[in-house]
Write a protein that holds these residues in place. Structure first.
Motif, PDB file in Angstrom:
ATOM      1  N   GLY A  22     -39.161 -15.863  15.859  1.00 24.00           N
ATOM      2  CA  GLY A  22     -38.236 -16.451  14.954  1.00 24.00           C
ATOM      3  C   GLY A  22     -38.319 -15.399  13.677  1.00 24.00           C
ATOM      4  O   GLY A  22     -37.695 -15.560  12.508  1.00 24.00           O
ATOM      5  N   ASP A  23     -39.070 -14.146  13.812  1.00 19.09           N
ATOM      6  CA  ASP A  23     -38.886 -13.126  12.698  1.00 19.09           C
ATOM      7  C   ASP A  23     -37.763 -12.057  13.065  1.00 19.09           C
ATOM      8  O   ASP A  23     -38.186 -10.948  13.397  1.00 19.09           O
ATOM      9  CB  ASP A  23     -40.457 -12.590  12.787  1.00 19.09           C
ATOM     10  N   SER A  24     -36.555 -12.349  12.836  1.00 24.32           N
ATOM     11  CA  SER A  24     -35.453 -11.659  12.949  1.00 24.32           C
ATOM     12  C   SER A  24     -35.786 -10.519  12.095  1.00 24.32           C
ATOM     13  O   SER A  24     -35.236  -9.358  12.530  1.00 24.32           O
ATOM     14  CB  SER A  24     -34.495 -12.308  12.851  1.00 24.32           C
ATOM     15  N   ARG A  25     -35.935 -10.572  10.970  1.00 26.95           N
ATOM     16  CA  ARG A  25     -36.113  -9.356   9.994  1.00 26.95           C
ATOM     17  C   ARG A  25     -36.884  -8.442  10.471  1.00 26.95           C
ATOM     18  O   ARG A  25     -36.636  -7.110  10.413  1.00 26.95           O
ATOM     19  CB  ARG A  25     -36.287  -9.766   8.415  1.00 26.95           C
ATOM     20  N   GLU A  26     -38.067  -8.543  10.712  1.00 28.25           N
ATOM     21  CA  GLU A  26     -39.183  -7.643  11.164  1.00 28.25           C
ATOM     22  C   GLU A  26     -38.749  -7.009  12.496  1.00 28.25           C
ATOM     23  O   GLU A  26     -39.053  -5.994  12.750  1.00 28.25           O
ATOM     24  CB  GLU A  26     -40.422  -8.463  11.145  1.00 28.25           C
ATOM     25  N   ALA A  27     -38.246  -8.058  13.417  1.00 28.84           N
ATOM     26  CA  ALA A  27     -37.795  -7.371  14.903  1.00 28.84           C
ATOM     27  C   ALA A  27     -36.562  -6.603  14.867  1.00 28.84           C
ATOM     28  O   ALA A  27     -36.802  -5.386  15.213  1.00 28.84           O
ATOM     29  CB  ALA A  27     -37.148  -8.785  15.636  1.00 28.84           C
ATOM     30  N   ASN A  28     -35.581  -6.685  13.652  1.00 25.31           N
ATOM     31  CA  ASN A  28     -34.707  -5.677  13.439  1.00 25.31           C
ATOM     32  C   ASN A  28     -35.431  -4.584  12.876  1.00 25.31           C
ATOM     33  O   ASN A  28     -34.846  -3.366  13.192  1.00 25.31           O
ATOM     34  CB  ASN A  28     -33.658  -6.291  12.449  1.00 25.31           C
ATOM     35  N   ASN A  29     -36.186  -4.550  11.795  1.00 24.66           N
ATOM     36  CA  ASN A  29     -36.991  -3.270  11.313  1.00 24.66           C
ATOM     37  C   ASN A  29     -37.490  -2.345  12.487  1.00 24.66           C
ATOM     38  O   ASN A  29     -37.547  -1.177  12.357  1.00 24.66           O
ATOM     39  CB  ASN A  29     -37.923  -3.811  10.124  1.00 24.66           C
ATOM     40  N   LYS A  30     -38.398  -3.334  13.338  1.00 22.92           N
ATOM     41  CA  LYS A  30     -39.032  -2.531  14.280  1.00 22.92           C
ATOM     42  C   LYS A  30     -38.093  -1.750  15.455  1.00 22.92           C
ATOM     43  O   LYS A  30     -38.116  -0.829  15.821  1.00 22.92           O
ATOM     44  CB  LYS A  30     -39.943  -3.449  15.262  1.00 22.92           C
ATOM     45  N   LEU A  31     -36.782  -2.706  15.578  1.00 22.87           N
ATOM     46  CA  LEU A  31     -35.744  -2.217  16.429  1.00 22.87           C
ATOM     47  C   LEU A  31     -35.193  -1.045  15.936  1.00 22.87           C
ATOM     48  O   LEU A  31     -35.016  -0.057  16.600  1.00 22.87           O
ATOM     49  CB  LEU A  31     -34.636  -2.962  16.563  1.00 22.87           C
ATOM     50  N   LEU A  32     -34.881  -0.720  14.609  1.00 22.11           N
ATOM     51  CA  LEU A  32     -34.564   0.532  13.879  1.00 22.11           C
ATOM     52  C   LEU A  32     -35.652   1.708  14.281  1.00 22.11           C
ATOM     53  O   LEU A  32     -35.119   2.928  14.472  1.00 22.11           O
ATOM     54  CB  LEU A  32     -34.185   0.140  12.503  1.00 22.11           C
ATOM     55  N   VAL A  33     -36.683   1.339  14.004  1.00 16.22           N
ATOM     56  CA  VAL A  33     -37.925   2.277  14.070  1.00 16.22           C
ATOM     57  C   VAL A  33     -37.799   2.993  15.751  1.00 16.22           C
ATOM     58  O   VAL A  33     -37.609   4.157  16.071  1.00 16.22           O
ATOM     59  CB  VAL A  33     -39.083   2.019  13.936  1.00 16.22           C
ATOM     60  N   VAL A  34     -37.825   2.262  16.504  1.00 16.39           N
ATOM     61  CA  VAL A  34     -37.708   2.334  17.919  1.00 16.39           C
ATOM     62  C   VAL A  34     -36.382   3.030  18.405  1.00 16.39           C
ATOM     63  O   VAL A  34     -36.634   4.120  19.153  1.00 16.39           O
ATOM     64  CB  VAL A  34     -37.973   1.331  18.998  1.00 16.39           C
ATOM     65  N   SER A  35     -35.195   2.611  17.746  1.00 15.04           N
ATOM     66  CA  SER A  35     -34.269   3.296  18.194  1.00 15.04           C
ATOM     67  C   SER A  35     -34.124   4.756  17.426  1.00 15.04           C
ATOM     68  O   SER A  35     -33.557   5.673  18.371  1.00 15.04           O
ATOM     69  CB  SER A  35     -32.908   2.743  17.373  1.00 15.04           C
ATOM     70  N   ASP A  36     -34.908   5.168  16.139  1.00 17.87           N
ATOM     71  CA  ASP A  36     -34.683   6.341  15.912  1.00 17.87           C
ATOM     72  C   ASP A  36     -35.846   7.124  16.778  1.00 17.87           C
ATOM     73  O   ASP A  36     -35.397   8.358  17.120  1.00 17.87           O
ATOM     74  CB  ASP A  36     -35.464   6.499  14.435  1.00 17.87           C
TER      75      ASP A  36
END
Length: 77
Positions: A22-36
């Motif tokens: 349920g930690d959407s904010r941290e999941a989104n942050n990690k997703l951005l890093v992996v996407s880069d």
């Protein structure tokens, strides 16, 4: 080649675990890093198989992005 994909696999699993927790904010942050990271990898990919594998991860990240943000992706994203 496999070492960088093992690292990617672990990072994607971490995103999935964050979504499940349920930690959407941290999941989104990690997703951005992996996407880069994927963007950088595709810039330096030399083999077709490497490009295909990166593309698979990009599709998965797009699906996770929709799951996190509850929205449909825009064409080209």
């Amino acid at each position: 080649m496999s070492n960088k994909f093992e690292t990617l696999k672990a990072s994607v699993q971490e995103i999935i675990d964050l979504i499940a927790a349920g930690d959407s904010r941290e999941a989104n942050n990690k997703l951005l890093v992996v996407s880069d990271t994927l963007d950088e990898m595709i810039d330096f990919a030399e083999e077709d198989e490497e490009v295909r594998e990166i593309s698979r991860y990009q599709v998965l990240l797009n699906q996770l992005h929709v799951k996190i943000n509850g929205e449909e992706p825009v064409d080209g994203e």
